[in-house]
Design a protein around this motif. Structure first.
Motif, PDB file in Angstrom:
ATOM      1  N   VAL A 207      -2.668  -3.729   1.407  1.00 40.45           N
ATOM      2  CA  VAL A 207      -2.705  -2.338   1.121  1.00 40.45           C
ATOM      3  C   VAL A 207      -2.905  -1.240   2.037  1.00 40.45           C
ATOM      4  O   VAL A 207      -4.043  -1.654   2.908  1.00 40.45           O
ATOM      5  CB  VAL A 207      -3.714  -2.262  -0.289  1.00 40.45           C
ATOM      6  N   VAL A 208      -2.277  -0.458   2.216  1.00 47.92           N
ATOM      7  CA  VAL A 208      -2.567   0.640   3.080  1.00 47.92           C
ATOM      8  C   VAL A 208      -2.931   2.094   2.145  1.00 47.92           C
ATOM      9  O   VAL A 208      -2.181   2.396   1.202  1.00 47.92           O
ATOM     10  CB  VAL A 208      -1.259   1.214   3.832  1.00 47.92           C
ATOM     11  N   VAL A 209      -4.014   2.518   2.487  1.00 49.20           N
ATOM     12  CA  VAL A 209      -4.464   3.789   1.508  1.00 49.20           C
ATOM     13  C   VAL A 209      -4.262   4.866   2.604  1.00 49.20           C
ATOM     14  O   VAL A 209      -5.193   4.856   3.692  1.00 49.20           O
ATOM     15  CB  VAL A 209      -5.867   3.842   0.821  1.00 49.20           C
ATOM     16  N   VAL A 210      -3.759   6.008   2.385  1.00 51.90           N
ATOM     17  CA  VAL A 210      -3.826   7.277   3.218  1.00 51.90           C
ATOM     18  C   VAL A 210      -4.326   8.426   2.315  1.00 51.90           C
ATOM     19  O   VAL A 210      -3.688   8.628   1.183  1.00 51.90           O
ATOM     20  CB  VAL A 210      -2.365   7.513   3.669  1.00 51.90           C
ATOM     21  N   GLN A 211      -5.509   9.007   2.798  1.00 50.87           N
ATOM     22  CA  GLN A 211      -5.857  10.180   2.026  1.00 50.87           C
ATOM     23  C   GLN A 211      -5.682  11.442   2.777  1.00 50.87           C
ATOM     24  O   GLN A 211      -6.300  11.219   3.903  1.00 50.87           O
ATOM     25  CB  GLN A 211      -7.343   9.815   1.732  1.00 50.87           C
TER      26      GLN A 211
ATOM     27  N   SER B  45       4.123  18.952  -1.905  1.00 50.93           N
ATOM     28  CA  SER B  45       4.261  18.101  -2.914  1.00 50.93           C
ATOM     29  C   SER B  45       3.968  16.600  -2.627  1.00 50.93           C
ATOM     30  O   SER B  45       3.769  16.350  -1.368  1.00 50.93           O
ATOM     31  CB  SER B  45       5.494  18.061  -3.547  1.00 50.93           C
ATOM     32  N   PRO B  46       3.218  15.769  -3.326  1.00 50.92           N
ATOM     33  CA  PRO B  46       3.105  14.257  -3.061  1.00 50.92           C
ATOM     34  C   PRO B  46       4.398  13.494  -2.413  1.00 50.92           C
ATOM     35  O   PRO B  46       4.354  12.857  -1.613  1.00 50.92           O
ATOM     36  CB  PRO B  46       2.853  13.662  -4.493  1.00 50.92           C
TER      37      PRO B  46
ATOM     38  N   MET C 274       6.969  12.439   4.756  1.00 52.27           N
ATOM     39  CA  MET C 274       6.244  12.527   6.279  1.00 52.27           C
ATOM     40  C   MET C 274       5.754  11.483   6.723  1.00 52.27           C
ATOM     41  O   MET C 274       5.806  10.935   7.819  1.00 52.27           O
ATOM     42  CB  MET C 274       5.185  13.731   5.838  1.00 52.27           C
ATOM     43  N   PHE C 275       4.961  10.530   5.974  1.00 48.35           N
ATOM     44  CA  PHE C 275       4.147   9.436   6.111  1.00 48.35           C
ATOM     45  C   PHE C 275       5.163   8.352   6.539  1.00 48.35           C
ATOM     46  O   PHE C 275       4.901   7.611   7.247  1.00 48.35           O
ATOM     47  CB  PHE C 275       3.226   9.178   5.547  1.00 48.35           C
TER      48      PHE C 275
ATOM     49  N   LYS D  99       7.418   4.684  10.193  1.00 51.52           N
ATOM     50  CA  LYS D  99       8.685   4.258  10.514  1.00 51.52           C
ATOM     51  C   LYS D  99       8.860   2.807   9.712  1.00 51.52           C
ATOM     52  O   LYS D  99       9.346   1.558  10.281  1.00 51.52           O
ATOM     53  CB  LYS D  99       8.963   4.174  11.934  1.00 51.52           C
ATOM     54  N   MET D 100       8.251   2.777   8.575  1.00 49.92           N
ATOM     55  CA  MET D 100       8.378   1.190   7.769  1.00 49.92           C
ATOM     56  C   MET D 100       9.324   1.517   6.408  1.00 49.92           C
ATOM     57  O   MET D 100       9.233   2.640   6.053  1.00 49.92           O
ATOM     58  CB  MET D 100       6.893   1.201   7.156  1.00 49.92           C
TER      59      MET D 100
END
Length: 73
Positions: free
Chosen positions: A44-48, A55-56, A62-63, A68-69
């Motif tokens: 799991v990758v969590v980005v805060q 907007s979400p 952008m991420f 590039k996944m």
């Protein structure tokens, strides 16, 4: 002497043999090492992040470009 003749002439011997096999089977069952719920880790990758006014969906896009996944839709 076949097994049929043996079981007719000596039924007690056959019962004892099957009882020993059953006891060994039960003992073997309890010696098995198994887990009903094995330990597993899910990647799991969590980005805060804080982007005021974005907007979400925009932050997600952008991420995705940054990492590039591929992301299954």
């Amino acid at each position: 002497m076949t097994i049929t003749e043996l079981s007719i002439k000596r039924p007690t011997l056959v019962v004892v043999i099957f009882a020993v096999i059953a006891v060994l089977g039960i003992f073997s069952y309890f010696q098995l090492n198994y887990e009903l719920l094995p330990k597993m880790s899910i990647p799991v990758v969590v980005v805060q992040t804080i982007y005021p006014g974005a907007s979400p969906y925009e932050v997600e896009i952008m991420f995705r470009k940054l990492l590039k996944m591929p992301y299954p839709e």
